[in-house]
Design a protein around this motif. Structure first.
Motif, PDB file in Angstrom:
ATOM      1  N   SER A  36      28.272  46.891  89.924  1.00 27.65           N
ATOM      2  CA  SER A  36      27.231  47.326  90.727  1.00 27.65           C
ATOM      3  C   SER A  36      25.620  47.315  89.905  1.00 27.65           C
ATOM      4  O   SER A  36      24.775  47.726  90.161  1.00 27.65           O
ATOM      5  N   LYS A  37      25.702  46.470  88.860  1.00 28.96           N
ATOM      6  CA  LYS A  37      24.710  45.950  87.947  1.00 28.96           C
ATOM      7  C   LYS A  37      23.570  45.608  89.040  1.00 28.96           C
ATOM      8  O   LYS A  37      24.020  44.752  89.796  1.00 28.96           O
ATOM      9  N   ASN A  38      22.462  45.870  88.848  1.00 27.78           N
ATOM     10  CA  ASN A  38      21.201  45.195  89.619  1.00 27.78           C
ATOM     11  C   ASN A  38      21.254  45.671  91.115  1.00 27.78           C
ATOM     12  O   ASN A  38      21.107  45.135  91.984  1.00 27.78           O
ATOM     13  N   MET A 205      36.712  37.797  88.008  1.00 29.23           N
ATOM     14  CA  MET A 205      35.352  38.141  88.919  1.00 29.23           C
ATOM     15  C   MET A 205      35.509  37.495  90.330  1.00 29.23           C
ATOM     16  O   MET A 205      36.517  37.027  90.850  1.00 29.23           O
ATOM     17  N   SER A 206      34.489  37.669  90.730  1.00 29.15           N
ATOM     18  CA  SER A 206      34.321  37.135  92.230  1.00 29.15           C
ATOM     19  C   SER A 206      34.981  35.887  92.601  1.00 29.15           C
ATOM     20  O   SER A 206      35.850  35.827  93.612  1.00 29.15           O
ATOM     21  N   HIS A 207      34.718  34.922  91.783  1.00 28.75           N
ATOM     22  CA  HIS A 207      35.318  33.522  92.106  1.00 28.75           C
ATOM     23  C   HIS A 207      36.549  33.370  91.538  1.00 28.75           C
ATOM     24  O   HIS A 207      37.291  32.183  92.124  1.00 28.75           O
ATOM     25  N   VAL A 220      40.203  44.000  87.992  1.00 33.81           N
ATOM     26  CA  VAL A 220      39.073  42.876  88.175  1.00 33.81           C
ATOM     27  C   VAL A 220      37.741  43.417  88.608  1.00 33.81           C
ATOM     28  O   VAL A 220      37.765  44.787  89.163  1.00 33.81           O
ATOM     29  N   ARG A 221      36.932  42.775  88.124  1.00 30.56           N
ATOM     30  CA  ARG A 221      35.286  43.064  88.131  1.00 30.56           C
ATOM     31  C   ARG A 221      34.779  42.363  89.128  1.00 30.56           C
ATOM     32  O   ARG A 221      34.322  41.003  88.725  1.00 30.56           O
ATOM     33  N   VAL A 222      34.295  42.930  90.130  1.00 34.91           N
ATOM     34  CA  VAL A 222      33.863  41.984  91.304  1.00 34.91           C
ATOM     35  C   VAL A 222      32.520  42.605  91.816  1.00 34.91           C
ATOM     36  O   VAL A 222      32.111  43.789  92.163  1.00 34.91           O
ATOM     37  N   GLY A 223      31.476  41.684  91.635  1.00 38.08           N
ATOM     38  CA  GLY A 223      30.052  41.836  92.061  1.00 38.08           C
ATOM     39  C   GLY A 223      29.890  41.250  93.373  1.00 38.08           C
ATOM     40  O   GLY A 223      29.708  41.674  94.342  1.00 38.08           O
ATOM     41  N   THR A 224      29.452  40.072  93.240  1.00 42.30           N
ATOM     42  CA  THR A 224      28.899  38.995  94.084  1.00 42.30           C
ATOM     43  C   THR A 224      29.772  39.092  95.454  1.00 42.30           C
ATOM     44  O   THR A 224      29.225  39.402  96.665  1.00 42.30           O
ATOM     45  N   ALA A 225      31.221  39.170  95.379  1.00 42.75           N
ATOM     46  CA  ALA A 225      31.868  39.207  96.571  1.00 42.75           C
ATOM     47  C   ALA A 225      31.709  40.646  97.427  1.00 42.75           C
ATOM     48  O   ALA A 225      32.126  40.839  98.421  1.00 42.75           O
ATOM     49  N   GLU A 229      24.802  38.079  96.438  1.00 45.21           N
ATOM     50  CA  GLU A 229      24.197  37.477  95.246  1.00 45.21           C
ATOM     51  C   GLU A 229      23.262  38.417  94.812  1.00 45.21           C
ATOM     52  O   GLU A 229      22.294  39.114  95.345  1.00 45.21           O
ATOM     53  N   ARG A 230      23.303  38.433  93.253  1.00 49.40           N
ATOM     54  CA  ARG A 230      22.179  39.374  92.589  1.00 49.40           C
ATOM     55  C   ARG A 230      20.926  38.541  92.548  1.00 49.40           C
ATOM     56  O   ARG A 230      20.963  37.245  92.571  1.00 49.40           O
ATOM     57  N   LYS A 231      19.794  39.425  92.261  1.00 48.11           N
ATOM     58  CA  LYS A 231      18.554  38.558  91.679  1.00 48.11           C
ATOM     59  C   LYS A 231      19.073  38.035  90.315  1.00 48.11           C
ATOM     60  O   LYS A 231      19.619  38.744  89.620  1.00 48.11           O
TER      61      LYS A 231
HETATM   62  C1  LIG Z   1      28.359  40.469  86.239  1.00 48.28           C
HETATM   63  C2  LIG Z   1      29.720  40.725  85.845  1.00 48.28           C
HETATM   64  C3  LIG Z   1      31.047  40.621  86.913  1.00 48.28           C
HETATM   65  C4  LIG Z   1      30.737  40.553  87.986  1.00 48.28           C
HETATM   66  O1  LIG Z   1      30.550  39.091  88.201  1.00 48.28           O
HETATM   67  P1  LIG Z   1      30.635  38.314  90.000  1.00 48.28           P
HETATM   68  O2  LIG Z   1      30.820  37.033  89.498  1.00 48.28           O
HETATM   69  O3  LIG Z   1      29.346  38.970  90.555  1.00 48.28           O
HETATM   70  O4  LIG Z   1      31.627  39.198  90.553  1.00 48.28           O
HETATM   71  C5  LIG Z   1      32.148  41.038  86.056  1.00 48.28           C
HETATM   72  N1  LIG Z   1      32.177  41.197  84.730  1.00 48.28           N
HETATM   73  C6  LIG Z   1      31.210  41.142  83.902  1.00 48.28           C
HETATM   74  C7  LIG Z   1      31.244  41.502  82.313  1.00 48.28           C
HETATM   75  C8  LIG Z   1      29.955  40.968  84.303  1.00 48.28           C
HETATM   76  O5  LIG Z   1      28.774  41.120  83.530  1.00 48.28           O
END
Ligand SMILES: *Cc1c(COP(=O)(O)O)cnc(C)c1O
Length: 235
Positions: A36-38, A205-207, A220-225, A229-231
């Motif tokens: 949830s960064k940004n 991560m997402s991809h 798993v660390r998932v942001g974008t999905a 998309e983040r700024k």
């Molecule tokens: C931002 C980040 C992610 C998430 O990346 P996405 O491609 O958005 O899923 C995972 N791990 C770390 C360490 C990150 O900084």
């Protein structure tokens, strides 16, 4: 917005479940950490209401401000994961704020966290960040050093080393990342034979989360999905 978020979350869980099945694993062996960064506090709140409980943040300051804006009622049991680089001078806030620190990349940092956790009467869960190639994120210890750091931290009573984390180089084709994920699993398994019980592998991560799960990821660390998309980040 809410609708979109919960569809995205469902989609990610579906991808995770398919990958787990392909690998003969149970879907619930893998924890989804929503990065949830940004992402603003109200959106994080939406994700909590949609059922997510594990969140990853990479900056202490951004996170502590956000936490205040979340107005969390008592009774939610959330887990906050620090996934970004941690400078020693910010270790105190990290120990105060985070349930798991994924980015421990030196013995000095581990020692400092142990001491701070002792002062706070906390057992701090950490992961050791491993750097598997030159192209990777610039942080992380080399794989040759993993056993050394595990031995050196074995008697630190306020640290619990849950496992290993890595941030592989980016490739458009996720298959190219597979050797990195496999390498991290093999390091964990070798450490296990030496008596170090590391359960967690934080990778994917997402991809590339499918490949990571096939290779044994437990987080798993998932942001974008999830959040879109983040700024652009300021490095
Ligand atoms: C931002 C980040 C992610 C998430 O990346 P996405 O491609 O958005 O899923 C995972 N791990 C770390 C360490 C990150 O900084």
């Amino acid at each position: 917005m809410e609708q979109r978020l919960s569809e995205n979350i469902k989609g990610v869980y579906r991808r995770m479940a398919h990958a787990a099945m392909r690998a003969g694993r149970e879907p619930d062996e893998v924890t989804l950490i929503a990065v949830s960064k940004n992402v603003s506090a109200p959106v994080v709140r939406g994700a909590i209401e949609a059922g997510l409980r594990d969140f990853g943040e990479n900056r202490i300051q951004e996170f502590s401000a956000k936490l205040l804006q979340l107005f969390l009622p008592a009774g939610y049991s959330l887990r906050w994961h620090l996934i970004g680089h941690l400078q020693k001078n910010k270790a105190k806030s990290a120990v105060e704020l985070f349930d798991v620190i994924h980015s421990v990349d030196s013995l000095e940092l581990a020692e400092r966290i142990n001491k701070l956790a002792e002062n706070m009467g906390k057992i701090q869960k950490i992961l050791i960040q491993v750097k598997l190639s030159d192209e990777e994120s610039k942080y992380g210890i080399l794989q040759e050093e993993v056993l050394n750091i595990l031995s050196a931290t074995a008697d630190m009573k306020n640290l619990h080393i849950d496992g290993l984390m890595t941030i592989p180089p980016f490739f458009d084709d996720p298959e190219k990342v597979r050797p990195f994920f496999r390498e991290l699993r093999e390091i964990r398994d070798r450490a296990g034979k030496m008596g170090f019980d590391l359960t967690e592998l934080s990778m994917g991560m997402s991809h590339d989360l499918e490949v990571a799960i096939e290779e044994g990821a437990t987080m798993v660390r998932v942001g974008t999905a999830i959040f879109g998309e983040r700024k652009k980040e300021a490095a």
